[in-house]
Design a protein around this motif. Structure first.
Motif, mmCIF file in Angstrom:
data_model
loop_
_atom_site.group_PDB
_atom_site.id
_atom_site.type_symbol
_atom_site.label_atom_id
_atom_site.label_comp_id
_atom_site.label_asym_id
_atom_site.label_seq_id
_atom_site.Cartn_x
_atom_site.Cartn_y
_atom_site.Cartn_z
ATOM 1 N N LEU A 4 27.226 20.590 28.573
ATOM 2 C CA LEU A 4 26.953 19.174 28.317
ATOM 3 C C LEU A 4 25.652 18.708 28.967
ATOM 4 O O LEU A 4 24.905 17.926 28.376
ATOM 5 N N SER A 43 31.725 16.024 25.879
ATOM 6 C CA SER A 43 31.376 16.956 24.801
ATOM 7 C C SER A 43 32.360 16.857 23.637
ATOM 8 O O SER A 43 31.973 17.019 22.475
ATOM 9 N N SER A 99 25.838 20.292 20.611
ATOM 10 C CA SER A 99 27.078 19.741 20.045
ATOM 11 C C SER A 99 27.014 19.696 18.523
ATOM 12 O O SER A 99 28.008 19.989 17.835
ATOM 13 N N ASP A 126 22.984 19.713 26.761
ATOM 14 C CA ASP A 126 23.060 18.995 25.492
ATOM 15 C C ASP A 126 22.354 17.648 25.586
ATOM 16 O O ASP A 126 21.713 17.196 24.634
#
Length: 340
Positions: A303, A15, A314, A306
């Motif tokens: 993450l 990340s 992000s 994401d």
């Protein structure tokens, strides 16, 4: 040029690189401060002279000025002062560790720039009890809850919920055996468990009514952007009480979820009350479509979501850091400092 400071540690996940990439694309300079390298591999100095404060981070023969930082992302501070126990011991080690923490977090708290989010706000969010009281006051459902170290109180609570009760820790609790970390997950409390509940006297725990689940939600809020994903944890026996037990198996099975508008608005209100710009919120959806707030994770992981969102979370973090997206507060010490 904007200058962004990221507080993390050397073993943090991807990340950091992803957000840093978006920041550099916008023309910002990124300074990564791995706190596990402080103080053995780097130095931190604050100086006040001629009416001006200056802050410097020295490492690998390079000096980075931090007094002109435009935004801070405090993500992690794991393993602060790593390796110091090999050099100092006893009273000296304990005293040095206290001073290291006070120096680092004192510097961060005093920085006159935008932060996601200040260390003191992270510490306030350690209170799961306050979180639930705020959520309930705003009209969100919360499970029946008992936080106690009184064995009799725990017995009474569990027995008064014939539909079942669970027990969990309020912090990231782990036990280390033979050099391995064993995370303490959420567990069902049975009447047999109550026979050994006297040990509770030495360590308080959080007991809650057991809720039936149709979905579990992770709601990640960055600024005013809300990213909601759902998982059906009930399709795996080992994940029914705590989906994290099968976290790796379920990674790719999370799906985007449309959160009801009124629930989303109340979650944003919680963010406003705490004046925070990042929060990872856990919610249970019951078969009757009841939404139950569990907690906000101040630095909760995102993450895996994401990846499913093609980096949107992000990117939003980067946009908030550079001031391109909504920010929830202006620092008290900030004086006419606008994103460049």
């Amino acid at each position: 040029m904007q200058k962004i400071l990221i507080i993390t540690h050397s073993k943090d996940n991807a990340s950091i690189d992803t957000v840093s990439g978006f920041l550099r694309e916008s023309g910002a300079q990124v300074i990564r401060f791995n706190v596990d390298e402080y103080p053995l591999q780097c130095s931190l100095s604050s100086r006040f002279e001629n009416g001006t404060w200056q802050i410097f981070l020295d490492r690998d023969g390079q000096r980075h000025s931090l007094h002109d930082i435009t935004a801070v992302w405090y993500r992690r501070s794991h393993n602060l002062a790593y390796g110091l126990n090999q050099i100092l011991e006893g009273t000296y080690l304990s005293s040095a560790q206290k001073e290291i923490r006070r120096t680092l977090f004192g510097m961060l708290e005093s920085m006159p720039c935008f932060q996601i989010d200040t260390f003191s706000k992270y510490r306030r969010l350690d209170s799961k009890e306050e979180q639930m009281k705020i959520a309930s006051a705003l009209g969100l459902n919360i499970p029946d809850t008992c936080i106690t170290n009184n064995p009799d109180e725990a017995r009474d609570f569990v027995l008064s919920h014939p539909g079942g009760a669970i027990v969990k820790m309020q912090s990231s609790f782990a036990i280390y055996r033979d050099g391995k970390e064993h995370v303490v997950f959420t567990n069902i409390v049975s009447e047999k468990d109550l026979e050994a509940v006297d040990a509770l006297q030495y360590c308080p725990m959080q007991f809650q009514e057991k809720l039936e689940k149709s979905k579990e939600l992770r709601v990640t809020i960055v600024g005013d952007a809300v990213f909601t994903y759902a998982i059906d944890s009930q399709k795996m026996e080992n994940a029914k009480i705590d989906w994290r037990r099968e976290g790796n198996t379920l990674l790719d099975q999370w799906e985007p979820y449309q959160l009801p508008h009124e629930i989303e608005e109340k979650l944003l209100q919680i963010m406003d009350i705490y004046q925070i710009n990042y929060g990872a919120i856990d919610i249970i959806v019951t078969p009757e479509e009841g939404y139950y707030f569990l907690e906000i994770n101040a630095a909760g992981e995102y993450l895996w979501l994401d990846h499913l969102a093609d980096g949107a979370i992000s990117k939003q973090i980067a946009r908030v850091l550079t001031g391109e997206a909504y920010r929830r507060y202006t620092p008290v010490l900030q004086k006419d400092r606008q994103p460049g």
